[in-house]
Scaffold this motif. Structure first.
Motif: not given
Length: 417
Positions: A345, A343, A388, A66, A366-367, A8, A373, A69, A363, A370, A385
């Motif tokens: 961004e 989500r 989306p 997954i 999860q948001a 990541s 990450r 990003v 989400d 996200h 994870l």
């Protein structure tokens, strides 16, 4: 051969670059034949793990792809949170193992089953709150909004009840949150109208706030556990309505409720500029919502609003918090843009470095992961994870409005929720 591993943007979390999902397909049903019956008989003669029952092969665990990003940089060091529901825990299978804190019912069910039955729903919700807190801790999330449906109809004029029966569980949840350093807040629903011209609506709103305050007090939560409400409707005269809001706060709310009360700008009736003078006068903190401000902006810039709002939080000795959401992709009209995307961004440009930011996205957890990450804010457990939704729609049915139903609820009359 094992799939290659990626890093990541900041922390070394192992994420498979490609994984195949092999959905199982059941054959179409057909008419049974004598040979089918014979085969069934042969199967029954075979030994099984339990007498009289056939062994069933467990379903394989789903494999999630997954996507990567695009890394971004930030100086933000605050906490990100989510609201009310954890999608992973809520979707556990079988259904009886599902974990969530919003079991509720209809008024007809209370009449049929009795108050002890609805209290048991609240007890189960409180038990699951403990599990959600531990999941959050294991995934580096230390900020969450509790569901307002933790104790269904606890604020109802006729069927309401005290939370004393559940105090041991509430104390456990509060102690766990304090031990882990988690912040818990609440957001009473849209029918909490402090500026309504109707006394019955004001009474129902105060009961709702009293219920939330009681829940937090019995949990032993500190001043950071606030209750957020909107300014409400304008009723044809915004100035007069704000006057009634002021009167309700100063003359009607008891100290325990007022100590936790926070106002928030909305996208239809009261922008931040409308509420800020009242909040400054009464020392009531203001939660700044970036999405609402985009749809209903003030004449003063967000940076100035945030500066003045944070001064109130600091005077009160409460940790500041804000709300973030984004419109769904492709949204054009106001109604479409009001609906929250699954989500977010990006973090806001004016976001202070040390802020509790509630992510109001479909989400949920999860948001938050996200954004972790994208910005490398915390290590992320790959098994937590989920991908989306690639077919996110911009359509929304909007909020339903039923004046007759709202009037009945405000008066506490017996009718379905």
């Amino acid at each position: 051969m094992a799939a290659p591993l990626r890093r990541s943007s900041r922390f070394q979390t192992c994420e498979p670059s490609t994984q195949a999902i092999q959905p199982s397909e059941s054959p179409r049903k057909r008419k049974r034949t004598p040979s089918d019956t014979a085969s069934d008989a042969e199967e029954e003669d075979k030994p099984s793990s339990k007498a009289g029952k056939k062994t069933r092969q467990p379903k394989p665990e789903p494999v999630y792809i997954i996507p990567d990003v695009s890394p971004k940089e930030t100086t933000f060091k605050g906490r990100l949170g989510y609201a009310c529901l954890n999608t992973i825990l809520r979707n556990k299978k079988p259904v009886k193992d599902s974990i969530f804190c919003s079991r509720t019912c209809r008024l007809d069910s209370i009449k049929k089953n009795g108050v002890d039955w609805v209290k048991d729903l609240g007890r189960k919700n409180a038990e699951d709150l403990l599990t959600m807190l531990q999941w959050n801790e294991d995934n580096n999330i230390k900020f969450m909004r509790m569901s307002s449906e933790m104790f269904p109809f606890a604020s109802h004029a006729v069927h309401g009840y005290s939370l004393e029966y559940c105090e041991p569980l509430l104390v456990r949840a509060g102690e766990l949150a304090k031990k882990l350093g988690h912040r818990l807040t609440a957001h009473p629903g849209q029918y909490t109208q402090l500026g309504s011209p109707k006394p019955g609506v004001i009474e129902a709103s105060i009961r709702e706030l009293a219920y939330h305050a009681e829940m937090m007090d019995r949990m032993g939560l500190g001043a950071d556990s606030v209750m957020i409400v909107h300014g409400g409707g304008t009723y044809g005269d915004k100035v007069a309505t704000l006057g009634r809001v002021k009167q309700t706060i100063t003359e009607v709310l008891n100290p325990a409720i007022r100590a936790r009360l926070v106002l928030e700008n909305d996208e239809m009736c009261y922008n931040a500029e409308d509420l800020l003078p009242l909040c400054e006068e009464l020392d009531v903190p203001l939660v700044f919502d970036y999405h609402h401000d985009m749809l209903f902006p003030s004449s003063i810039p967000p940076s100035e609003i945030i500066r003045r709002a944070d001064a109130i939080w600091q005077r009160r000795g409460i940790k500041p918090k804000q709300h973030l959401s984004e419109p769904r992709p492709g949204a054009v009209t106001l109604m479409e843009r009001r609906a929250h995307a699954d989500r977010c961004e990006s973090l806001p440009i004016d976001l202070p470095d040390d802020m509790d930011l509630m992510i109001e996205a479909k989400d949920k957890e999860q948001a938050v992961l996200h954004l972790y990450r994208i910005y490398g804010l915390h290590p992320v457990n790959h098994e937590s994870l989920r991908p989306p939704d690639e077919n996110q729609t911009k359509e929304t049915k909007g909020r339903k409005s039923n004046k007759r139903q709202r009037a009945k609820e405000a008066k506490g009359e017996d009718d379905d929720e």
